[in-house]
Design an enzyme around this catalytic site. Structure first.
Site, PDB file in Angstrom:
ATOM      1  N   ASP A 288      -8.402   2.770   5.833  1.00  0.00           N
ATOM      2  CA  ASP A 288      -7.000   2.556   5.402  1.00  0.00           C
ATOM      3  C   ASP A 288      -6.473   3.859   4.792  1.00  0.00           C
ATOM      4  O   ASP A 288      -5.873   3.868   3.721  1.00  0.00           O
ATOM      5  CB  ASP A 288      -6.964   1.419   4.374  1.00  0.00           C
ATOM      6  CG  ASP A 288      -5.534   0.911   4.112  1.00  0.00           C
ATOM      7  OD1 ASP A 288      -4.602   1.306   4.830  1.00  0.00           O
ATOM      8  OD2 ASP A 288      -5.367   0.117   3.157  1.00  0.00           O
TER       9      ASP A 288
ATOM     10  N   GLU B  25     -14.464   3.220 -12.197  1.00  0.00           N
ATOM     11  CA  GLU B  25     -14.349   4.476 -12.945  1.00  0.00           C
ATOM     12  C   GLU B  25     -12.886   4.930 -12.949  1.00  0.00           C
ATOM     13  O   GLU B  25     -12.204   4.852 -11.928  1.00  0.00           O
ATOM     14  CB  GLU B  25     -15.223   5.495 -12.203  1.00  0.00           C
ATOM     15  CG  GLU B  25     -15.167   6.902 -12.668  1.00  0.00           C
ATOM     16  CD  GLU B  25     -15.933   7.835 -11.704  1.00  0.00           C
ATOM     17  OE1 GLU B  25     -16.113   8.989 -12.064  1.00  0.00           O
ATOM     18  OE2 GLU B  25     -16.343   7.404 -10.603  1.00  0.00           O
ATOM     19  N   TRP B  26     -12.410   5.410 -14.102  1.00  0.00           N
ATOM     20  CA  TRP B  26     -11.068   5.983 -14.192  1.00  0.00           C
ATOM     21  C   TRP B  26     -11.124   7.443 -13.748  1.00  0.00           C
ATOM     22  O   TRP B  26     -12.019   8.176 -14.140  1.00  0.00           O
ATOM     23  CB  TRP B  26     -10.527   5.912 -15.634  1.00  0.00           C
ATOM     24  CG  TRP B  26      -9.236   6.649 -15.769  1.00  0.00           C
ATOM     25  CD1 TRP B  26      -9.058   7.915 -16.243  1.00  0.00           C
ATOM     26  CD2 TRP B  26      -7.949   6.172 -15.364  1.00  0.00           C
ATOM     27  NE1 TRP B  26      -7.728   8.254 -16.160  1.00  0.00           N
ATOM     28  CE2 TRP B  26      -7.027   7.210 -15.628  1.00  0.00           C
ATOM     29  CE3 TRP B  26      -7.479   4.971 -14.798  1.00  0.00           C
ATOM     30  CZ2 TRP B  26      -5.663   7.097 -15.352  1.00  0.00           C
ATOM     31  CZ3 TRP B  26      -6.127   4.854 -14.526  1.00  0.00           C
ATOM     32  CH2 TRP B  26      -5.236   5.902 -14.801  1.00  0.00           C
TER      33      TRP B  26
HETATM   34  P1  ADP Z   1      -3.906  -1.234  -4.454  1.00  0.00           P
HETATM   35  O1  ADP Z   1      -5.158  -1.924  -4.003  1.00  0.00           O
HETATM   36  O2  ADP Z   1      -3.064  -2.109  -5.309  1.00  0.00           O
HETATM   37  O3  ADP Z   1      -3.135  -0.578  -3.319  1.00  0.00           O
HETATM   38  P2  ADP Z   1      -4.956   1.404  -5.166  1.00  0.00           P
HETATM   39  O4  ADP Z   1      -6.449   1.392  -5.234  1.00  0.00           O
HETATM   40  O5  ADP Z   1      -4.368   1.993  -3.927  1.00  0.00           O
HETATM   41  O6  ADP Z   1      -4.377  -0.059  -5.448  1.00  0.00           O
HETATM   42  O7  ADP Z   1      -4.400   2.173  -6.447  1.00  0.00           O
HETATM   43  C1  ADP Z   1      -3.029   2.305  -6.733  1.00  0.00           C
HETATM   44  C2  ADP Z   1      -2.767   3.658  -7.374  1.00  0.00           C
HETATM   45  O8  ADP Z   1      -3.485   3.784  -8.612  1.00  0.00           O
HETATM   46  C3  ADP Z   1      -3.308   4.823  -6.510  1.00  0.00           C
HETATM   47  O9  ADP Z   1      -2.365   5.288  -5.590  1.00  0.00           O
HETATM   48  C4  ADP Z   1      -3.663   5.860  -7.553  1.00  0.00           C
HETATM   49  O10 ADP Z   1      -2.533   6.638  -7.893  1.00  0.00           O
HETATM   50  C5  ADP Z   1      -4.081   5.065  -8.751  1.00  0.00           C
HETATM   51  N1  ADP Z   1      -5.552   4.920  -8.818  1.00  0.00           N
HETATM   52  C6  ADP Z   1      -6.334   4.258  -7.934  1.00  0.00           C
HETATM   53  N2  ADP Z   1      -7.621   4.268  -8.312  1.00  0.00           N
HETATM   54  C7  ADP Z   1      -7.666   4.971  -9.467  1.00  0.00           C
HETATM   55  C8  ADP Z   1      -8.735   5.339 -10.363  1.00  0.00           C
HETATM   56  N3  ADP Z   1      -9.995   4.969 -10.142  1.00  0.00           N
HETATM   57  N4  ADP Z   1      -8.404   6.046 -11.461  1.00  0.00           N
HETATM   58  C9  ADP Z   1      -7.111   6.392 -11.704  1.00  0.00           C
HETATM   59  N5  ADP Z   1      -6.073   6.078 -10.915  1.00  0.00           N
HETATM   60  C10 ADP Z   1      -6.343   5.381  -9.792  1.00  0.00           C
END
Ligand code: ADP
Length: 309
Positions: A216, A114-115
């Site tokens: 984490d 989901e976004w």
């Molecule tokens: P990674 O596994 O590469 O560390 P993350 O899940 O931490 O990736 O996501 C990286 C960044 O993307 C987050 O810090 C956040 O700002 C953004 N983000 C993560 N999940 C979502 C989401 N479902 N919708 C919008 N932005 C997201």
């Protein structure tokens, strides 16, 4: 290093578009609504995965998803992340992005979720984060410490074999595991084994219940939506001492004070947390040495020395 950077097939346009077509087909199938990822926008600067905001580009009925990509052999990492997200979502205690589907397209593993439109936290949203995390930490397991699946911390394997005793679990599957890996990577930790032997003393009298933890929870993995709803992202879920989450919130930049106040009044921490915090964060510092090398070995050694004093 454990983590190898994943390179998208950006130079190969047919392969790149074939990949998005396959991911779009999977999204359409999972939602039973036709979706075409016409726009793909890179987001975040993750050192381990590539992340994209994809949308159908429809001006009226815009639909977006958050998609993570990595090498095909990393699919099990995404599978475990999806299961962790689903388990947290099922507790209805704290918001996470709902995982939608995952698989391999061309030579890339993907995870679609989901976004969420992220915004800026207010006092109230950080208080809610504290209360909601406390509620999640009240979710326990009759199997003890561990989880149904092994997962990853960064890209390092995280072993979640069910274990009745917390000291044994943390010593074997957390600290001991990372220490062995760090030595294999050429790190020198002269007092590492002494610390492992001292764990029963360091944790004497501490009897945590197994709590569902994020695993984490640094500041990059906590956010607030534009509707001011607190969310946690990118979990490395298992059942452990809830203090591991609190400790990590203090490791790379603290969360706002409202968070700690609300958490403490919902689910007070046991005495001795300040010392255990160093022990629990040592796990992440050793992992950072294993992922990134550099000065993390010196930081780990000074944490070990402070714990043995
Ligand atoms: P990674 O596994 O590469 O560390 P993350 O899940 O931490 O990736 O996501 C990286 C960044 O993307 C987050 O810090 C956040 O700002 C953004 N983000 C993560 N999940 C979502 C989401 N479902 N919708 C919008 N932005 C997201």
């Amino acid at each position: 290093m454990v983590g190898e950077t994943y390179a998208l097939p950006l130079g190969d346009r047919p392969l790149y578009f074939a990949m998005w077509n396959q991911i779009s087909a999977h999204i359409s199938q999972a939602t039973a609504v036709e979706f075409v990822a016409r726009h793909q926008r890179p987001v975040g600067g993750g050192s381990i995965n590539r992340a994209y905001a994809v949308s159908n580009g429809d001006a009226v009925n815009a639909v977006s998803y958050f998609v993570k990509l990595n090498r095909a052999d990393q699919l099990s990492m995404f599978e475990a992340e999806a299961k962790g997200l689903q388990q947290i979502a099922d507790t209805q205690t704290i918001r996470v992005p709902r995982p939608l589907c995952w698989g391999v397209a061309e030579s890339s593993a993907y995870l679609v979720m989901e976004w969420l439109d992220l915004g800026y936290g207010t006092h109230r949203s950080w208080e809610e984060m504290g209360r909601n995390l406390a509620a999640m930490h009240r979710v326990t397991s009759s199997h003890g410490f561990g989880w149904e699946h092994d997962n990853t911390i960064g890209s390092t394997p995280q072993i979640n074999a069910w274990t009745a005793d917390w000291t044994e679990f943390f010593g074997t599957h957390r600290l001991g595991y990372q220490l062995t890996l760090a030595k294999q990577q050429g790190g020198s930790f002269p007092e590492g084994d002494r610390l492992l032997s001292a764990l029963p003393d360091l944790l004497a009298g501490h009897r945590p219940q197994p709590s569902l933890v994020h695993g984490d929870l640094w500041s990059g993995n906590a956010a607030v939506t534009k509707l001011e709803e607190p969310v946690i992202l990118d979990p490395a879920t298992y059942f452990g001492d809830r203090e591991v989450d609190l400790a990590m919130t203090e490791l790379f930049g603290r969360f706002p004070n409202d968070f700690y106040r609300a958490y403490q009044s919902s689910f007070p921490l046991a005495p001795g947390y300040e010392r255990r915090k160093v022990l629990y964060n040592l796990y992440h510092i050793l992992n950072h040495f294993n992922l990134f090398g550099g000065g993390y070995a010196a930081q780990a050694n000074s944490m070990i020395a402070s714990l043995l004093r």
